[in-house]
Design a protein around this motif. Sequence first.
Motif, PDB file in Angstrom:
ATOM      1  N   LEU A 153     -14.820  27.278 -23.174  1.00 40.13           N
ATOM      2  CA  LEU A 153     -15.216  28.637 -22.781  1.00 40.13           C
ATOM      3  C   LEU A 153     -16.479  29.104 -23.514  1.00 40.13           C
ATOM      4  CD1 LEU A 153     -14.278  31.009 -25.041  1.00 40.13           C
ATOM      5  CD2 LEU A 153     -12.037  30.436 -24.152  1.00 40.13           C
ATOM      6  N   GLN A 154     -16.795  28.449 -24.653  1.00 42.36           N
ATOM      7  CA  GLN A 154     -18.059  28.765 -25.333  1.00 42.36           C
ATOM      8  C   GLN A 154     -19.203  27.926 -24.798  1.00 42.36           C
ATOM      9  OE1 GLN A 154     -17.601  29.536 -29.865  1.00 42.36           O
ATOM     10  NE2 GLN A 154     -15.980  28.090 -29.324  1.00 42.36           N
ATOM     11  N   LEU A 155     -18.886  27.046 -23.834  1.00 40.93           N
ATOM     12  CA  LEU A 155     -19.870  26.132 -23.232  1.00 40.93           C
ATOM     13  C   LEU A 155     -20.371  25.096 -24.242  1.00 40.93           C
ATOM     14  CD1 LEU A 155     -22.001  28.764 -21.226  1.00 40.93           C
ATOM     15  CD2 LEU A 155     -20.093  27.397 -20.345  1.00 40.93           C
TER      16      LEU A 155
ATOM     17  N   GLY B  55     -14.448  32.890 -21.488  1.00 43.64           N
ATOM     18  CA  GLY B  55     -15.881  32.680 -21.709  1.00 43.64           C
ATOM     19  C   GLY B  55     -16.710  33.864 -21.244  1.00 43.64           C
ATOM     20  N   ILE B  56     -16.438  34.326 -20.014  1.00 42.81           N
ATOM     21  CA  ILE B  56     -17.191  35.471 -19.505  1.00 42.81           C
ATOM     22  C   ILE B  56     -16.915  36.696 -20.376  1.00 42.81           C
ATOM     23  CG2 ILE B  56     -17.405  37.072 -17.547  1.00 42.81           C
ATOM     24  CD1 ILE B  56     -16.956  34.598 -15.706  1.00 42.81           C
ATOM     25  N   GLY B  57     -15.659  36.859 -20.786  1.00 45.13           N
ATOM     26  CA  GLY B  57     -15.301  37.993 -21.640  1.00 45.13           C
ATOM     27  C   GLY B  57     -16.072  37.997 -22.944  1.00 45.13           C
ATOM     28  N   ILE B  58     -16.085  36.851 -23.615  1.00 47.14           N
ATOM     29  CA  ILE B  58     -16.736  36.781 -24.928  1.00 47.14           C
ATOM     30  C   ILE B  58     -18.255  36.941 -24.805  1.00 47.14           C
ATOM     31  CG2 ILE B  58     -17.275  35.209 -26.846  1.00 47.14           C
ATOM     32  CD1 ILE B  58     -14.312  34.212 -26.530  1.00 47.14           C
ATOM     33  N   TYR B  59     -18.862  36.230 -23.855  1.00 48.30           N
ATOM     34  CA  TYR B  59     -20.313  36.347 -23.704  1.00 48.30           C
ATOM     35  C   TYR B  59     -20.713  37.747 -23.229  1.00 48.30           C
ATOM     36  CZ  TYR B  59     -21.523  31.487 -24.762  1.00 48.30           C
ATOM     37  OH  TYR B  59     -21.737  30.291 -25.412  1.00 48.30           O
ATOM     38  N   ALA B  60     -19.866  38.379 -22.407  1.00 46.47           N
ATOM     39  CA  ALA B  60     -20.181  39.734 -21.936  1.00 46.47           C
ATOM     40  C   ALA B  60     -20.110  40.740 -23.083  1.00 46.47           C
ATOM     41  CB  ALA B  60     -19.227  40.140 -20.806  1.00 46.47           C
ATOM     42  N   LEU B  61     -19.089  40.606 -23.931  1.00 42.03           N
ATOM     43  CA  LEU B  61     -18.981  41.512 -25.083  1.00 42.03           C
ATOM     44  C   LEU B  61     -20.169  41.336 -26.025  1.00 42.03           C
ATOM     45  CD1 LEU B  61     -15.165  41.357 -25.997  1.00 42.03           C
ATOM     46  CD2 LEU B  61     -16.407  43.266 -24.958  1.00 42.03           C
ATOM     47  N   THR B 152     -30.118  23.237 -22.491  1.00 40.11           N
ATOM     48  CA  THR B 152     -30.920  23.112 -21.273  1.00 40.11           C
ATOM     49  C   THR B 152     -31.853  24.311 -21.079  1.00 40.11           C
ATOM     50  OG1 THR B 152     -29.090  24.104 -20.041  1.00 40.11           O
ATOM     51  CG2 THR B 152     -29.214  21.698 -20.051  1.00 40.11           C
ATOM     52  N   HIS B 153     -31.858  25.210 -22.078  1.00 38.95           N
ATOM     53  CA  HIS B 153     -32.676  26.433 -21.990  1.00 38.95           C
ATOM     54  C   HIS B 153     -32.413  27.207 -20.705  1.00 38.95           C
ATOM     55  CE1 HIS B 153     -34.706  24.908 -25.505  1.00 38.95           C
ATOM     56  NE2 HIS B 153     -34.924  23.788 -24.869  1.00 38.95           N
ATOM     57  N   THR B 154     -31.136  27.337 -20.376  1.00 33.79           N
ATOM     58  CA  THR B 154     -30.767  28.107 -19.187  1.00 33.79           C
ATOM     59  C   THR B 154     -29.826  29.230 -19.613  1.00 33.79           C
ATOM     60  OG1 THR B 154     -29.053  26.450 -18.834  1.00 33.79           O
ATOM     61  CG2 THR B 154     -31.028  26.264 -17.469  1.00 33.79           C
ATOM     62  N   SER B 155     -29.516  30.090 -18.673  1.00 29.65           N
ATOM     63  CA  SER B 155     -28.639  31.226 -18.966  1.00 29.65           C
ATOM     64  C   SER B 155     -27.169  30.799 -18.978  1.00 29.65           C
ATOM     65  CB  SER B 155     -28.849  32.308 -17.903  1.00 29.65           C
ATOM     66  OG  SER B 155     -27.741  33.176 -17.868  1.00 29.65           O
ATOM     67  N   GLU B 156     -26.383  31.413 -19.863  1.00 29.97           N
ATOM     68  CA  GLU B 156     -24.936  31.174 -19.861  1.00 29.97           C
ATOM     69  C   GLU B 156     -24.347  31.505 -18.491  1.00 29.97           C
ATOM     70  OE1 GLU B 156     -26.100  33.259 -22.477  1.00 29.97           O
ATOM     71  OE2 GLU B 156     -26.031  31.712 -24.036  1.00 29.97           O
ATOM     72  N   TRP B 157     -24.897  32.554 -17.893  1.00 30.90           N
ATOM     73  CA  TRP B 157     -24.309  33.042 -16.633  1.00 30.90           C
ATOM     74  C   TRP B 157     -24.457  32.022 -15.524  1.00 30.90           C
ATOM     75  CZ3 TRP B 157     -21.177  36.221 -18.400  1.00 30.90           C
ATOM     76  CH2 TRP B 157     -21.533  37.029 -19.499  1.00 30.90           C
ATOM     77  N   LEU B 158     -25.535  31.244 -15.583  1.00 29.19           N
ATOM     78  CA  LEU B 158     -25.697  30.153 -14.621  1.00 29.19           C
ATOM     79  C   LEU B 158     -24.523  29.180 -14.740  1.00 29.19           C
ATOM     80  CD1 LEU B 158     -27.548  28.476 -12.619  1.00 29.19           C
ATOM     81  CD2 LEU B 158     -28.372  27.310 -14.668  1.00 29.19           C
ATOM     82  N   PHE B 160     -21.535  29.731 -16.059  1.00 27.71           N
ATOM     83  CA  PHE B 160     -20.266  30.308 -15.611  1.00 27.71           C
ATOM     84  C   PHE B 160     -20.224  30.369 -14.080  1.00 27.71           C
ATOM     85  CE2 PHE B 160     -20.088  32.005 -20.037  1.00 27.71           C
ATOM     86  CZ  PHE B 160     -18.923  31.346 -20.382  1.00 27.71           C
ATOM     87  N   GLY B 161     -21.396  30.545 -13.457  1.00 26.09           N
ATOM     88  CA  GLY B 161     -21.466  30.506 -11.998  1.00 26.09           C
ATOM     89  C   GLY B 161     -21.070  29.128 -11.468  1.00 26.09           C
ATOM     90  N   VAL B 162     -21.642  28.089 -12.095  1.00 28.78           N
ATOM     91  CA  VAL B 162     -21.323  26.712 -11.716  1.00 28.78           C
ATOM     92  C   VAL B 162     -19.828  26.457 -11.916  1.00 28.78           C
ATOM     93  CG1 VAL B 162     -21.676  24.276 -12.341  1.00 28.78           C
ATOM     94  CG2 VAL B 162     -23.644  25.841 -12.220  1.00 28.78           C
ATOM     95  N   MET B 163     -19.317  26.937 -13.067  1.00 34.73           N
ATOM     96  CA  MET B 163     -17.903  26.719 -13.383  1.00 34.73           C
ATOM     97  C   MET B 163     -17.008  27.422 -12.354  1.00 34.73           C
ATOM     98  SD  MET B 163     -15.890  27.422 -16.962  1.00 34.73           S
ATOM     99  CE  MET B 163     -17.235  27.325 -18.085  1.00 34.73           C
ATOM    100  N   ALA B 164     -17.416  28.623 -11.953  1.00 35.84           N
ATOM    101  CA  ALA B 164     -16.618  29.375 -10.975  1.00 35.84           C
ATOM    102  C   ALA B 164     -16.598  28.648  -9.628  1.00 35.84           C
ATOM    103  CB  ALA B 164     -17.184  30.788 -10.813  1.00 35.84           C
ATOM    104  N   VAL B 165     -17.750  28.153  -9.205  1.00 33.98           N
ATOM    105  CA  VAL B 165     -17.803  27.418  -7.932  1.00 33.98           C
ATOM    106  C   VAL B 165     -16.946  26.152  -8.030  1.00 33.98           C
ATOM    107  CG1 VAL B 165     -19.315  26.138  -6.368  1.00 33.98           C
ATOM    108  CG2 VAL B 165     -20.071  28.335  -7.302  1.00 33.98           C
ATOM    109  N   ALA B 166     -17.087  25.428  -9.159  1.00 27.10           N
ATOM    110  CA  ALA B 166     -16.291  24.206  -9.353  1.00 27.10           C
ATOM    111  C   ALA B 166     -14.800  24.543  -9.327  1.00 27.10           C
ATOM    112  CB  ALA B 166     -16.665  23.541 -10.680  1.00 27.10           C
ATOM    113  N   ALA B 167     -14.437  25.657  -9.962  1.00 25.75           N
ATOM    114  CA  ALA B 167     -13.030  26.051 -10.000  1.00 25.75           C
ATOM    115  C   ALA B 167     -12.514  26.317  -8.596  1.00 25.75           C
ATOM    116  CB  ALA B 167     -12.852  27.287 -10.884  1.00 25.75           C
ATOM    117  N   ILE B 168     -13.312  27.038  -7.789  1.00 31.11           N
ATOM    118  CA  ILE B 168     -12.869  27.355  -6.427  1.00 31.11           C
ATOM    119  C   ILE B 168     -12.680  26.063  -5.616  1.00 31.11           C
ATOM    120  CG2 ILE B 168     -13.611  28.422  -4.249  1.00 31.11           C
ATOM    121  CD1 ILE B 168     -14.917  30.633  -6.076  1.00 31.11           C
ATOM    122  N   VAL B 169     -13.598  25.112  -5.804  1.00 31.24           N
ATOM    123  CA  VAL B 169     -13.476  23.830  -5.098  1.00 31.24           C
ATOM    124  C   VAL B 169     -12.195  23.110  -5.550  1.00 31.24           C
ATOM    125  CG1 VAL B 169     -14.513  21.534  -4.819  1.00 31.24           C
ATOM    126  CG2 VAL B 169     -15.959  23.575  -4.733  1.00 31.24           C
TER     127      VAL B 169
END
Lengths: 186, 187
Positions: A153-155, B55-61, B152-158, B160-169
């Motif tokens: 969850l921390q990636l 993950g979303i909770g912690i990064y959002a806080l 990868t110098h990308t956003s965490e939200w990207l 979590f987006g990938v993870m959410a799509v993977a989860a739905i699949v």
Amino acid sequence: MTTPSALSKARWSPYLVGALLGVLSVITFATMDKALGTSTSFVQVAGVAERAIAPEHTDANAYFVKTIGTTEKPKPWLEWQLALVLLMPVGAWLGSRMGGTKFREELPDLWKHRFGPSKAKRAAFAFLGGAVLLFGARLAGGCTSGHSLSGGLQLAVSSWIFTASMFAAGVATAFALYGRKGADHV
Amino acid sequence: MSDAKTLLLGAITGLVFGFLLQRGGLTRFRTILGQFLFRDFTMLRVMLTAMLVGGIGIYALRAGGMEIVMHIKSTAILGNVIGGLLFGVGMAVLGYCPGTGVAALGDGSRHVWAGILGMLGGAALYAEAHPWFTEKVLGVGAEGKITLAGATHTSEWLWFGVMAVAAIVVFGIARTVERRKAHPASA
């Protein structure tokens, strides 16, 4: 959700359980400065037990010294995570009692179907399985709680590598042990 | 011993953790093996949902300005891979991981005791082997405390987006597979 009817329902939706474990993680991070984990506790208990039997040998082991200190200068080993681990069976027991399940398992059905009714054989393999998995957890730096859940969850890169390896080996081993036909007896 | 408040908080967390694992059915051998044999997807459903919510909770806080310390474990690629593989083999044989195994003690599993003793043995064995692994293994691919987003110098939200799509699949596949196995076609 906190109504008695929900608490007495034997099994909850995996999505609800997952979401609540996520919330529990947020709470431990934000209010306790801790991440859920369990496998370090096994090092502490093993180290303290070994120190009681062979103090000199244990005091000379750098890995144990790092975790529990030495006989002369012991580090506190009963801490947050070990308290957590010790209370986990009580939480599960409460869950089972409040849900009204009277589950007792000497041998899993799938195991019995494949490997027969010997309890000694099951105990031997359970012991070996436990030893191999905890050795792996300490080599990797965590287990399914510390790596897969808290690290995932921390990636954390380490945790995703661990989780992918763990899952691949788990699937391969399960199919090697039980085969595609065995899967029908889960 | 740590201070009493820390211990109490750990104990309460353990109670809730054990309770939730029991309610999710993760304290059962058949749930774990069912996942590895692709017959019961409870484990992946719980794990993916927990990672997304937590993950979303912690990064959002944190994004909202709350000071939350991260607890990222160092990457040592070879150690993470070998350790993960050993862990998976042992988990498929035992039918539990350390957390679910300890919790299973309270949920009626009689045979997990041997596994818990084995885990203590495995910990002691690793303590003996640690110097060798430090020298030969843990230095390979040692990248420090890195995250998927940071490396990868990308956003965490990207991610979590990938993870959410993977989860739905995964959840979609899980539903299809479980239905097919529950009501096998005439074949």
